[in-house]
Design a protein around this motif. Structure first.
Motif, short mmCIF file in Angstrom:
data_model
loop_
_atom_site.label_atom_id
_atom_site.label_comp_id
_atom_site.label_asym_id
_atom_site.label_seq_id
_atom_site.Cartn_x
_atom_site.Cartn_y
_atom_site.Cartn_z
N ARG A 30 -39.41 38.00 18.61
CA ARG A 30 -38.83 37.42 17.62
C ARG A 30 -38.04 37.51 16.92
O ARG A 30 -37.20 37.59 16.40
CB ARG A 30 -38.99 35.73 18.52
CG ARG A 30 -38.24 35.10 18.00
CD ARG A 30 -37.38 34.74 19.20
NE ARG A 30 -36.28 35.40 18.97
CZ ARG A 30 -35.51 36.64 19.75
NH1 ARG A 30 -35.34 36.12 20.85
NH2 ARG A 30 -33.85 36.66 18.92
N GLU A 71 -26.25 39.89 23.12
CA GLU A 71 -27.45 39.42 23.94
C GLU A 71 -28.33 38.69 23.33
O GLU A 71 -29.53 38.54 24.34
CB GLU A 71 -27.40 41.15 24.68
CG GLU A 71 -26.43 41.83 24.90
CD GLU A 71 -27.36 43.16 25.98
OE1 GLU A 71 -28.30 43.54 24.49
OE2 GLU A 71 -27.02 43.60 26.54
N GLU A 72 -28.44 38.68 22.13
CA GLU A 72 -29.20 37.37 21.65
C GLU A 72 -28.60 35.28 21.26
O GLU A 72 -28.96 35.17 21.01
CB GLU A 72 -29.56 37.83 20.77
CG GLU A 72 -30.98 39.03 20.89
CD GLU A 72 -32.22 38.46 21.19
OE1 GLU A 72 -32.29 37.25 21.26
OE2 GLU A 72 -32.09 39.19 22.41
N LYS A 73 -27.60 35.50 22.13
CA LYS A 73 -26.46 34.56 21.76
C LYS A 73 -27.72 32.89 22.23
O LYS A 73 -27.45 32.48 21.22
CB LYS A 73 -25.41 34.61 22.37
CG LYS A 73 -24.18 33.70 21.97
CD LYS A 73 -23.20 33.41 22.72
CE LYS A 73 -22.61 32.23 21.80
NZ LYS A 73 -20.42 32.60 21.99
N PRO A 74 -28.06 33.52 23.06
CA PRO A 74 -29.11 32.24 23.19
C PRO A 74 -30.25 31.68 21.86
O PRO A 74 -31.30 30.82 22.03
CB PRO A 74 -29.70 32.57 24.29
CG PRO A 74 -28.73 33.24 25.47
CD PRO A 74 -28.62 34.21 24.32
N ASN A 75 -30.32 32.92 21.20
CA ASN A 75 -31.37 32.07 20.31
C ASN A 75 -31.08 32.64 19.11
O ASN A 75 -32.01 32.43 18.24
CB ASN A 75 -32.39 33.63 21.26
CG ASN A 75 -32.84 34.10 22.10
OD1 ASN A 75 -33.46 32.67 22.15
ND2 ASN A 75 -33.23 35.06 22.70
N TRP A 76 -30.02 32.06 18.52
CA TRP A 76 -29.03 31.93 17.60
C TRP A 76 -29.89 30.74 16.77
O TRP A 76 -29.50 30.72 15.72
CB TRP A 76 -27.84 31.97 17.91
CG TRP A 76 -26.17 32.91 18.02
CD1 TRP A 76 -27.65 34.94 18.28
CD2 TRP A 76 -25.49 33.31 17.98
NE1 TRP A 76 -26.62 35.32 18.35
CE2 TRP A 76 -25.60 34.70 18.41
CE3 TRP A 76 -24.19 32.18 18.14
CZ2 TRP A 76 -24.11 35.93 18.61
CZ3 TRP A 76 -22.92 33.05 18.50
CH2 TRP A 76 -23.01 34.59 18.87
N ALA A 80 -25.76 29.74 15.33
CA ALA A 80 -25.23 29.61 15.52
C ALA A 80 -23.75 29.72 14.76
O ALA A 80 -22.82 30.67 15.24
CB ALA A 80 -25.25 29.41 16.72
N GLN A 84 -21.43 33.00 15.01
CA GLN A 84 -20.68 33.34 15.99
C GLN A 84 -18.90 34.04 14.92
O GLN A 84 -17.63 34.57 15.11
CB GLN A 84 -19.68 31.77 16.20
CG GLN A 84 -19.04 31.83 17.53
CD GLN A 84 -18.79 32.82 18.39
OE1 GLN A 84 -19.75 32.99 19.33
NE2 GLN A 84 -17.96 33.84 18.81
N SER A 144 -19.54 41.23 27.23
CA SER A 144 -20.42 40.29 26.66
C SER A 144 -20.41 38.88 25.93
O SER A 144 -20.98 38.09 26.26
CB SER A 144 -21.65 40.91 26.04
OG SER A 144 -21.64 42.15 26.75
N GLY A 146 -18.52 36.65 26.19
CA GLY A 146 -18.67 35.02 27.22
C GLY A 146 -17.47 34.61 26.68
O GLY A 146 -17.54 32.83 27.37
#
Length: 242
Positions: A30, A71-76, A80, A84, A144, A146
């Motif tokens: 991570r 691909e790592e957006k949930p872990n920003w 964030a 972005q 990707s 979104g």
């Protein structure tokens, strides 16, 4: 012989144990990913691109870097907002270098999925030997993002009125659709014999190569993330090349 075999077995067992002891923990993995994204964010160019070299390299590297973020957006986490901004600037760089290409029915079928008579490549100007490569490396990032309904506000795609956005503006999904249309248009035709069903450096090049054919295929897989499908005839033709 038994002594030798026993020694080899012990050596192999020791190697396996040492390798297991050295395996990275999930926390270490991570941290490596987070450090990588932080590095990329700190090295983005002012125009939204990544790295240097010619424009072909900048576009391809930007597509790859953006995909790493997305691909790592949930872990920003707390990054964030900053990340972005990185993604938005990078996408605008890609859109600024897009080109609209007129397309038409091909011997194997009609490539125009949205019926607007055009496709899109993510490289500026006329025919270029980097068209297939760069477009295929950049498209996965857009697919990707979104944000399928977000309008494109920069570059040659801004201001068009044949899209699905407000007033006919082109959205991110429209870009993905028209890249798929461009690739369907540019696939090698049956008349090319053993090259049928593949791709080369630019649309309808006349022959095919595996290093270029991979990119339209990869792009078509990512395009499904925005609900864009590849025409059935393209898949049928591809089987000839494969």
């Amino acid at each position: 012989m038994k002594i030798k075999v026993g020694f080899v077995a012990c050596a192999l067992a020791s190697a396996v144990l040492a390798q297991s002891a050295m395996a990275a923990t999930e926390a270490e993995k991570r941290k490596a990913i987070d450090d990588g994204l932080a590095y990329l964010a700190g090295t983005q160019n002012a125009n939204g691109s990544f790295d240097g070299g010619g424009l072909d390299y900048q576009l391809a590297q930007t597509g790859s870097a953006l995909l790493a973020f997305l691909e790592e957006k949930p872990n920003w986490g707390s990054n964030a907002a900053a990340y972005q901004t990185v993604v938005d600037k990078g996408l605008d760089f890609l859109f600024s270098n897009a080109s609209v290409v007129g397309i038409s029915a091909q011997p194997a079928g009609n490539p125009d999925g949205d019926g607007n008579g055009v496709g899109v490549k993510l490289y500026p100007g006329g025919i270029n030997n980097r068209d297939t490569y760069v477009t295929g490396i950049a498209l996965p990032a857009i697919a990707s993002s979104g944000t399928p309904t977000k309008p494109v506000t920069v570059g040659p795609l801004a201001g068009r009125t044949d899209g699905t956005g407000p007033g006919g503006a082109w959205t991110h999904r429209d870009v993905v659709q028209n890249v798929v249309d461009y690739y369907a248009y540019g696939q090698s035709d049956p008349a090319t014999g053993s090259n049928q069903g593949g791709w080369r450096y630019y649309a309808n090049y006349g022959n095919s190569d595996q290093s270029t054919t991979q990119w339209p295929v990869i792009s078509s897989l990512y395009a499904t993330k925005m609900g864009v499908s590849t025409p059935a005839f393209v898949k049928a033709e591809l089987s000839n090349w494969v």
